[in-house]
Design a protein around this motif. Sequence first.
Motif, short mmCIF file in Angstrom:
data_model
loop_
_atom_site.label_atom_id
_atom_site.label_comp_id
_atom_site.label_asym_id
_atom_site.label_seq_id
_atom_site.Cartn_x
_atom_site.Cartn_y
_atom_site.Cartn_z
N LEU A 171 -3.04 -4.19 -12.32
CA LEU A 171 -3.86 -2.99 -12.43
C LEU A 171 -5.29 -3.19 -11.97
CD1 LEU A 171 -2.62 -1.73 -15.92
CD2 LEU A 171 -1.80 -1.08 -13.66
N GLN A 172 -5.81 -4.41 -12.03
CA GLN A 172 -7.20 -4.68 -11.64
C GLN A 172 -7.21 -5.63 -10.44
OE1 GLN A 172 -9.67 -3.10 -13.09
NE2 GLN A 172 -8.38 -2.14 -14.64
N SER A 173 -6.52 -5.20 -9.40
CA SER A 173 -6.41 -6.06 -8.22
C SER A 173 -7.66 -6.07 -7.37
CB SER A 173 -5.22 -5.58 -7.37
OG SER A 173 -5.41 -4.24 -6.96
N GLY A 174 -8.51 -5.05 -7.48
CA GLY A 174 -9.69 -4.97 -6.65
C GLY A 174 -9.48 -4.19 -5.36
N TYR A 175 -8.26 -3.69 -5.13
CA TYR A 175 -7.96 -2.92 -3.91
C TYR A 175 -7.82 -1.44 -4.28
CZ TYR A 175 -7.00 -7.36 -1.63
OH TYR A 175 -7.11 -8.62 -1.11
N LEU A 176 -8.57 -0.59 -3.58
CA LEU A 176 -8.50 0.84 -3.84
C LEU A 176 -7.10 1.39 -3.59
CD1 LEU A 176 -9.98 3.48 -4.52
CD2 LEU A 176 -10.58 3.68 -2.10
N ARG A 177 -6.39 0.80 -2.65
CA ARG A 177 -5.04 1.26 -2.32
C ARG A 177 -4.12 1.16 -3.54
NH1 ARG A 177 -0.83 -2.00 -0.80
NH2 ARG A 177 0.97 -0.91 0.11
N TYR A 178 -4.18 0.04 -4.23
CA TYR A 178 -3.32 -0.15 -5.40
C TYR A 178 -3.74 0.77 -6.54
CZ TYR A 178 -1.63 -4.31 -2.99
OH TYR A 178 -1.07 -5.16 -2.08
N TYR A 179 -5.04 1.01 -6.68
CA TYR A 179 -5.50 1.93 -7.72
C TYR A 179 -4.96 3.34 -7.47
CZ TYR A 179 -8.84 -1.72 -9.02
OH TYR A 179 -9.41 -2.89 -9.42
N LEU A 180 -5.03 3.78 -6.22
CA LEU A 180 -4.52 5.10 -5.89
C LEU A 180 -3.02 5.20 -6.11
CD1 LEU A 180 -6.55 5.91 -2.64
CD2 LEU A 180 -6.82 6.94 -4.89
N ILE A 181 -2.29 4.16 -5.71
CA ILE A 181 -0.84 4.19 -5.88
C ILE A 181 -0.49 4.25 -7.37
CG2 ILE A 181 1.26 2.81 -5.63
CD1 ILE A 181 0.22 1.86 -2.95
N SER A 182 -1.16 3.46 -8.19
CA SER A 182 -0.88 3.47 -9.63
C SER A 182 -1.18 4.83 -10.24
CB SER A 182 -1.71 2.38 -10.33
OG SER A 182 -1.41 1.11 -9.80
N THR A 183 -2.33 5.41 -9.86
CA THR A 183 -2.71 6.71 -10.41
C THR A 183 -1.73 7.81 -10.00
OG1 THR A 183 -5.03 6.03 -10.37
CG2 THR A 183 -4.57 8.39 -10.57
N LEU A 184 -1.38 7.83 -8.71
CA LEU A 184 -0.50 8.89 -8.21
C LEU A 184 0.91 8.76 -8.77
CD1 LEU A 184 -1.71 9.03 -4.50
CD2 LEU A 184 -2.24 10.61 -6.34
N LEU A 185 1.44 7.54 -8.82
CA LEU A 185 2.79 7.37 -9.36
C LEU A 185 2.83 7.67 -10.85
CD1 LEU A 185 4.09 4.17 -7.50
CD2 LEU A 185 4.55 6.57 -7.01
N THR A 186 1.76 7.36 -11.57
CA THR A 186 1.70 7.74 -12.99
C THR A 186 1.70 9.26 -13.14
OG1 THR A 186 0.46 5.73 -13.49
CG2 THR A 186 0.37 7.50 -15.11
#
Length: 324
Positions: free
Chosen positions: A106-121
Amino acid sequence: PALLAGLGLLLGLIPGLIDRSLLSAAASASLGETVTQPLALWHGINTALLISLGAVLVGLVLFRYWQGFRHATRWTDTLARFGPEQAYHRLMDGLVALSNGQTRLLQSGYLRYYLISTLLTLVALVIAALWLNPDALKLRPDFTDIQLHEAVIAAVLVIATLAAVTLQSRLGAVASLGAVGFSIALLYVLFSAPDLSITQVLVETLTVIMLVLVLFRLPGFLRLTRTRTRLADALVGITVGSMITVLLLSVLGSRYHGSIAHYFISESVPAGYGRNIVNVILVDFRALDTLGELFVLALAATGVYAMLKLRSKGDTTEPEETHD
């Protein structure tokens, strides 16, 4: 700490301060009946005092003969490997491992992963809500009243979107994004939202100009991700877009109240003191919304002014002379 220590000393010496308030209320609430227990430093020899004395004596004996006691009970060290202490340590180690894992995820530092986590949630929550209440989704799409020019604008919007995500040229991608924004502005005009259209055109123009000035001299896009990663991103985007589309179609197909147009027409003069219904709606009935649009326009104008001023300074500044 000083306050707590002072209160402990004061209430220990003068327990009558809370005798009839705090203690009685707590005891009565615990036992479910009215209890009156006076506080005192000495209640005589009773069971509580004997238990306390016994605990102190056992502690003194263990302290005096601790080495012999440990030698006699050294066989319990083998059982300690499987006892509650080891279970506690293993639980804490597992908690640390879980924290490290979820931090990496969850705290990878990449905006891409943050967006994917938020959208899939978001998608998961919407699916769960619809699963629990399937009657909330009412799809009754009606495309019979779509005009030819509306279909053409929608097609341009879709083509420009696909071009923006597939072109290798930065300038071409910026132009495609501009085409998407101006297509949306045309849709606003067609569906009687000129204020939104004006805001969209101004902001979109400023955004395109700024992106062109910044990105025009940069090289083309580089493929730094694998094909599988890009396909996964595309799948996430299509999933979220499809969900939003289905929700919007459901909203358009569900009307729980009548149109509010008649209210605006009837209240324009008595409530807004104006016969131009559009102006009254923008200034009076939708005042905060219009104020937000004015802020956006002001920011766009400030950006244009800053760009023009910076450009004029760059044109008038003479190069400095150099001397050997």
